[in-house]
Design an enzyme around this catalytic site. Structure first.
Site, PDB file in Angstrom:
ATOM      1  N   GLY A 297       4.372  -1.493   4.521  1.00  0.00           N
ATOM      2  CA  GLY A 297       3.423  -1.868   5.488  1.00  0.00           C
ATOM      3  C   GLY A 297       2.999  -0.733   6.305  1.00  0.00           C
TER       4      GLY A 297
ATOM      5  N   HIS B 143     -18.631 -12.995  -0.404  1.00  0.00           N
ATOM      6  CA  HIS B 143     -17.423 -12.924  -0.229  1.00  0.00           C
ATOM      7  C   HIS B 143     -17.193 -12.990   1.347  1.00  0.00           C
ATOM      8  CE1 HIS B 143     -15.711 -11.880  -4.055  1.00  0.00           C
ATOM      9  NE2 HIS B 143     -16.869 -11.160  -4.277  1.00  0.00           N
TER      10      HIS B 143
ATOM     11  N   PRO C  14      17.721   8.158   2.730  1.00  0.00           N
ATOM     12  CA  PRO C  14      16.540   8.315   2.150  1.00  0.00           C
ATOM     13  C   PRO C  14      15.286   8.907   2.903  1.00  0.00           C
ATOM     14  CG  PRO C  14      17.434   6.408   1.488  1.00  0.00           C
ATOM     15  CD  PRO C  14      18.252   6.795   2.440  1.00  0.00           C
TER      16      PRO C  14
ATOM     17  N   GLU D  40     -14.529 -14.031   3.055  1.00  0.00           N
ATOM     18  CA  GLU D  40     -13.328 -13.654   3.317  1.00  0.00           C
ATOM     19  C   GLU D  40     -13.111 -12.277   4.017  1.00  0.00           C
ATOM     20  OE1 GLU D  40     -14.427 -13.840   0.242  1.00  0.00           O
ATOM     21  OE2 GLU D  40     -13.443 -12.511  -1.100  1.00  0.00           O
TER      22      GLU D  40
ATOM     23  N   CYS E  74     -17.914 -16.327  -4.943  1.00  0.00           N
ATOM     24  CA  CYS E  74     -18.755 -15.573  -5.965  1.00  0.00           C
ATOM     25  C   CYS E  74     -18.498 -16.046  -7.385  1.00  0.00           C
ATOM     26  CB  CYS E  74     -17.985 -14.165  -5.922  1.00  0.00           C
ATOM     27  SG  CYS E  74     -18.974 -12.755  -6.629  1.00  0.00           S
TER      28      CYS E  74
ATOM     29  N   GLN F 124      15.851  10.657   5.844  1.00  0.00           N
ATOM     30  CA  GLN F 124      16.220  12.026   5.976  1.00  0.00           C
ATOM     31  C   GLN F 124      15.343  12.857   5.036  1.00  0.00           C
ATOM     32  OE1 GLN F 124      20.144  12.950   6.970  1.00  0.00           O
ATOM     33  NE2 GLN F 124      20.729  10.756   7.536  1.00  0.00           N
TER      34      GLN F 124
ATOM     35  N   GLY G 246      -0.106   0.389   6.005  1.00  0.00           N
ATOM     36  CA  GLY G 246      -1.653   0.065   6.273  1.00  0.00           C
ATOM     37  C   GLY G 246      -1.189  -0.647   7.784  1.00  0.00           C
ATOM     38  N   ILE G 247      -0.519  -1.644   7.604  1.00  0.00           N
ATOM     39  CA  ILE G 247      -0.393  -2.834   8.862  1.00  0.00           C
ATOM     40  C   ILE G 247       0.206  -1.970   9.945  1.00  0.00           C
ATOM     41  CG2 ILE G 247       0.952  -4.714   9.589  1.00  0.00           C
ATOM     42  CD1 ILE G 247      -1.222  -5.541   7.391  1.00  0.00           C
TER      43      ILE G 247
ATOM     44  N   GLY H  22     -13.714 -13.345  -9.157  1.00  0.00           N
ATOM     45  CA  GLY H  22     -13.004 -12.771 -10.394  1.00  0.00           C
ATOM     46  C   GLY H  22     -14.065 -12.136 -11.474  1.00  0.00           C
TER      47      GLY H  22
ATOM     48  N   GLU I  30      -4.682   7.091   7.909  1.00  0.00           N
ATOM     49  CA  GLU I  30      -3.481   6.805   6.695  1.00  0.00           C
ATOM     50  C   GLU I  30      -3.735   7.476   5.574  1.00  0.00           C
ATOM     51  OE1 GLU I  30      -3.213   2.595   5.474  1.00  0.00           O
ATOM     52  OE2 GLU I  30      -1.697   3.151   4.185  1.00  0.00           O
TER      53      GLU I  30
ATOM     54  N   GLU J  87       0.344  13.992  -5.387  1.00  0.00           N
ATOM     55  CA  GLU J  87      -0.979  13.389  -5.263  1.00  0.00           C
ATOM     56  C   GLU J  87      -1.523  13.916  -3.957  1.00  0.00           C
ATOM     57  OE1 GLU J  87      -1.817   9.783  -7.977  1.00  0.00           O
ATOM     58  OE2 GLU J  87      -0.933   9.165  -6.179  1.00  0.00           O
TER      59      GLU J  87
HETATM   60  N1  GLN Z   1     -17.971 -11.574 -12.323  1.00  0.00           N
HETATM   61  C1  GLN Z   1     -18.983 -12.131 -11.500  1.00  0.00           C
HETATM   62  C2  GLN Z   1     -20.313 -10.933 -11.301  1.00  0.00           C
HETATM   63  O1  GLN Z   1     -19.987  -9.970 -11.572  1.00  0.00           O
HETATM   64  C3  GLN Z   1     -18.475 -12.424 -10.037  1.00  0.00           C
HETATM   65  C4  GLN Z   1     -18.012 -11.294  -9.342  1.00  0.00           C
HETATM   66  C5  GLN Z   1     -17.012 -11.687  -8.397  1.00  0.00           C
HETATM   67  O2  GLN Z   1     -16.419 -12.898  -8.073  1.00  0.00           O
HETATM   68  N2  GLN Z   1     -16.557 -10.740  -7.212  1.00  0.00           N
HETATM   69  O3  GLN Z   1     -21.148 -11.512 -11.010  1.00  0.00           O
END
Ligand code: GLN
Length: 543
Positions: free
Chosen positions: A21, A520, A195, A522, A391, A197, A23-24, A364, A146, A155
């Site tokens: 956590g 998107h 750990p 979201e 999407c 320390q 980032g949080i 996806g 961060e 790294e």
């Molecule tokens: N694979 C799809 C595209 O490239 C949808 C991409 C996504 O869902 N972000 O258009």
């Protein structure tokens, strides 16, 4: 007036192990400082060679978070935007690859004027230049930075070196917070500080001592361990902060405040709080803990499994957006992962979806699981189950509708079948060359684009406005050659990009909520300002 020499920097580094956590914690520190009347920006450093997160597998690295200005970044940038309620851009994100690329470009441009270009100091200097650039742009009082990974890894040594250099130059304006983990091994039954320390020693070996220690553990820190950590880690006892597991991540700023972390950080910079107000935030947490009625949402995806574990990180912004919208509707979100591939193998199990109030197919890529997703979308359409497609979830909804309603049985996307005779979703014209040449890094249609919404549509009802900007990440698009035939069959194209005529939103008025969006949403949902489309999806799921 912003004066860069007064600017304060807080570096957050990790000890012992990742995924505890950090980032949080960084976002929460920023939140507390904001609540005390200061402005904050936040940066993430990813020690990978990858130039951006776009080329990393989400099951390994988590979600790729897209910014308004089209950067493919780490999910922590999403945490910063959600916690701090600010919009940040590509200057706030860097990777080893990005830093080295800049140094090499500068060398090729003769910008080092004949000098021997060395890993030290030139690489850390480039890191510092980037940190200052982001801070100057934000004109904020604080920058929280961060550093990904944990101390002691090869790294991130050069980033810690940058921190050391900045601290050496201006010790009063640079502080270091280490977020470390204190295990309680089952058989031993005791919280172990050793750990941590060792982690502090590893940081010391790079010339840095933490100013604050955040002790992440299953349990709160007791007095004995607080003293031990202070003494052996060389950190003021008051600066050792207890951070036990909590019910909701949004509790973390409030939890830190129980140890008065905000005032202590300010005092360490010789500053005082200008005001005190986490009121709205506390009210939200109160709501999160008290709402009773549930809304059950199925998320149908494929980036869940890592060995024997389920990883929600690949879809973190989707999950958070569902939660925000559920709380806005005064209900408790119950999110279930459903594997698309299971429906391919066992279509008879589709009726299991009956137990959910709403179904969501997130973004996806590739072929795995898509026929299962199409089956799920079809089932939702036929059973009037509220459906939100993001999407890929929108592209597959268009394909499902074309196949099963408009009678185009072989409708497909060229992403999967490049020679399909019915490319209802096809490659965007500017992507054809890129795909042919394997030019795949940072080349999708990325970032915020305009979308004009049709009046009186479901989308319009949700947004309450006609012109919106949403973030994108895709190479394929709805093929406008199929617009008329699908419209005749009942599909509504309710959101269009006015510059390119690209379809941004589709919906089915025959259903109570069957909406797909090419973007998107979201990424723009925040706990205190949930996304309108998600609010509407949840509202319909409850009705
Ligand atoms: N694979 C799809 C595209 O490239 C949808 C991409 C996504 O869902 N972000 O258009």
């Amino acid at each position: 007036m912003f004066n860069s020499s007064d600017h304060k920097y807080i570096f957050v580094v990790g000890g012992v192990m990742s995924s505890v956590g950090k980032g949080i914690a960084a976002a929460s520190i920023g939140k507390i400082l904001q609540s005390k009347g200061y402005t904050v920006t936040a940066m993430k450093i990813d020690p990978y060679i990858n130039v951006d997160a776009g080329t990393m597998n989400p099951t390994e690295h988590g979600e790729v978070f897209v910014t308004d200005d089209g950067d493919e970044t780490d999910q922590d940038i999403g945490n910063y935007e959600r916690f701090l309620d600010i919009t940040i851009g590509k200057v706030n994100y860097m990777t080893t690859g990005r830093v080295y690329l800049s140094v090499i470009h500068k060398e090729r441009n003769h910008e080092y004027a004949g000098k021997c270009v060395q890993v030290v100091p030139h690489v850390p200097q480039e890191v510092i230049r980037r940190i200052k650039e982001a801070s100057d742009l934000a004109k904020s009082d604080f920058t929280v930075i961060e550093i990904g990974g944990t101390v002691g890894e090869y790294e991130n040594i050069l980033f810690i070196e940058a921190l050391r250099m900045m601290k050496f130059e201006n010790p009063d304006n640079v502080k270091t917070v280490m977020v470390s983990y204190l295990p309680v091994p089952g058989k031993v039954g005791e919280m172990k500080t050793k750990p941590t320390q060792h982690a502090v020693r590893a940081l010391n070996a790079n010339g840095v001592n933490p100013d604050f220690l955040i002790a992440r553990s299953e349990y709160p820190l007791d007095e004995v361990r607080r003293q031990k950590l202070a003494l052996y880690c060389n950190v003021l006892k008051d600066h050792v902060i207890s951070a036990p597991d909590v019910e909701t991540i949004y509790d973390i700023p409030v939890n830190f405040e129980q140890d008065d972390l905000g005032n202590k950080i300010l005092a360490s910079f010789g500053m005082k709080p200008a005001k005190k107000d986490l009121k709205e935030w506390r009210e939200l947490i109160e709501k999160i803990k008290t709402v009773q009625q549930e809304v059950k949402i199925a998320v149908v995806g494929k980036y869940f499994e890592s060995g024997q574990f389920t990883l929600a990180d690949s879809y973190i912004s989707v999950i958070e957006a569902i939660k925000h919208a559920a709380w806005a509707n005064n209900v408790k979100p119950v999110i279930t992962w459903v594997s698309a591939e299971d429906f391919e193998r066992h279509p008879q199990t589709l009726s299991d979806l009956e137990k959910f109030d709403g179904v969501l197919v997130p973004g996806g890529f590739g072929s795995r699981g898509i026929e299962g997703k199409i089956k799920v979308i079809g089932w939702c359409r036929e059973h009037n189950k509220p459906y939100l497609g993001l999407c890929y979830g929108m592209q597959l909804a268009a394909i499902e509708f074309a196949r099963n309603v408009a009678g185009i049985a072989d409708a497909h996307t060229t992403e999967i079948d490049k020679d399909t005779s019915n490319p209802v979703v096809h490659t965007m014209p500017d992507q054809i060359q890129k795909i042919a040449h394997g030019d795949m890094g940072g080349t999708m249609r990325l970032g915020a684009y305009e979308c004009l919404i049709t009046k009186d549509s479901v989308a319009h009802k949700a947004y309450g406005e006609q012109k919106i900007f949403e973030r994108h990440r895709h190479r394929y698009e709805f093929n406008n050659d199929y617009k008329d035939v699908l419209a005749k069959a009942g599909l509504v194209f309710s959101g269009i990009n006015p510059q390119t005529q690209l379809v941004e939103i589709i919906e089915l008025p025959a259903n109570k909520f069957h909406v797909g969006v090419q973007f998107h949403p979201e990424f723009k949902s925040r706990p205190l300002s949930p996304h309108p489309l998600f609010i509407e999806f949840i509202r319909n799921s409850l009705s």
